[in-house]
Motif scaffolding. Structure first.
Motif, PDB file in Angstrom:
ATOM      1  N   SER A  99      39.663  21.834  26.197  1.00  0.00           N
ATOM      2  CA  SER A  99      40.658  21.230  25.276  1.00  0.00           C
ATOM      3  C   SER A  99      41.377  22.446  24.213  1.00  0.00           C
ATOM      4  N   ARG A 127      36.852  16.420  18.663  1.00  0.00           N
ATOM      5  CA  ARG A 127      38.323  15.973  18.545  1.00  0.00           C
ATOM      6  C   ARG A 127      38.845  15.548  19.854  1.00  0.00           C
ATOM      7  N   ALA A 128      38.730  16.180  20.957  1.00  0.00           N
ATOM      8  CA  ALA A 128      39.263  15.849  22.327  1.00  0.00           C
ATOM      9  C   ALA A 128      38.293  14.880  22.883  1.00  0.00           C
ATOM     10  N   THR A 151      44.028  19.122  23.142  1.00  0.00           N
ATOM     11  CA  THR A 151      43.734  17.953  22.534  1.00  0.00           C
ATOM     12  C   THR A 151      44.998  17.150  22.188  1.00  0.00           C
ATOM     13  N   ASP A 152      46.137  17.971  21.829  1.00  0.00           N
ATOM     14  CA  ASP A 152      47.181  17.152  21.332  1.00  0.00           C
ATOM     15  C   ASP A 152      48.111  16.841  22.399  1.00  0.00           C
ATOM     16  N   ASP A 153      47.835  16.981  23.841  1.00  0.00           N
ATOM     17  CA  ASP A 153      48.483  16.791  24.814  1.00  0.00           C
ATOM     18  C   ASP A 153      47.586  15.574  25.491  1.00  0.00           C
ATOM     19  N   GLY A 209      43.599  25.931  23.401  1.00  0.00           N
ATOM     20  CA  GLY A 209      45.144  26.142  23.482  1.00  0.00           C
ATOM     21  C   GLY A 209      45.395  27.160  24.535  1.00  0.00           C
ATOM     22  N   GLU A 256      39.698  11.601  21.190  1.00  0.00           N
ATOM     23  CA  GLU A 256      41.259  11.343  21.876  1.00  0.00           C
ATOM     24  C   GLU A 256      40.779  10.351  23.266  1.00  0.00           C
ATOM     25  N   GLU A 279      49.258  11.521  25.856  1.00  0.00           N
ATOM     26  CA  GLU A 279      50.405  11.776  26.689  1.00  0.00           C
ATOM     27  C   GLU A 279      50.060  12.112  28.183  1.00  0.00           C
TER      28      GLU A 279
END
Length: 136
Positions: free
Chosen positions: A32, A82-83, A51-53, A34, A86, A56
Motif C-alpha cells: 500500500s 489504513r489500507a 491506499t488512495d487507489d 507510494g 479500505e 477505485e
C-alpha cells in the motif's frame, strides 16, 4: 471484551511476515506504499495498490472472494492498517501484515527491486538464523 475474544480477533485480522511467507498463494498481497517505496523494493508477487487507489482499483483488480493481506513500511507506520480498512469497507476478507516490509527484510525473505531479487541475511534480533519460522 474478555482476553479470549480480544486475542482471537487480533489473529483474525492480523498476521506476521513468517505466516505470510509460508502461506503465499492463498491470498493477494498488497503493498500500500507510494511509488517511491514500491520501486525501492517490494515483496515478490505483491500487487502495488496505494491506499488512495484501493476504492477505485480493487473491485476491478481483485475478486471479492479472494482474501487480501496488506503491508506498508514497518511497525512505525499505520499505512497497512489504513489500507486494510479500505478493503474492509469494500467487503473483502482482509488482514494486516505486522512488521511491514521492514520485518520481511529483517527476517531474510526476498525483495524485488528494479535490479532483480535480493535477500539479506536474517537479523538475529527478529528471526532465527537457520529456520524459516520462529515456531512461536
Amino acid at each position: 471484551m474478555d482476553a479470549l475474544a480480544f486475542f482471537t480477533a487480533r489473529l483474525q485480522f492480523q498476521t506476521d511476515v513468517s505466516d505470510v511467507y509460508a502461506a503465499q498463494g492463498e491470498f493477494v498481497l498488497i503493498d500500500s506504499r507510494g511509488h517511491a517505496g514500491w520501486h525501492q523494493g517490494h515483496i515478490p508477487g505483491a500487487l502495488h495498490l496505494p491506499t488512495d487507489d484501493i476504492a477505485e482499483r480493487a473491485p476491478t483488480s481483485i475478486d471479492l472472494a479472494t482474501p487480501v493481506v496488506t503491508y506498508c513500511w514497518g511497525p512505525g507506520c499505520n499505512g497497512a492498517t489504513r489500507a486494510a480498512r479500505e478493503f474492509a469497507k469494500l467487503g473483502y476478507q482482509v488482514k494486516e501484515m505486522l512488521g511491514g516490509v521492514e520485518y520481511w527484510i529483517r527476517e531474510g525473505f526476498p525483495i524485488q527491486t528494479d535490479d532483480g531479487t535480493t535477500r539479506q541475511p536474517a537479523d538475529p534480533l527478529t528471526a532465527p538464523l537457520h529456520a524459516i519460522t520462529c515456531d512461536c
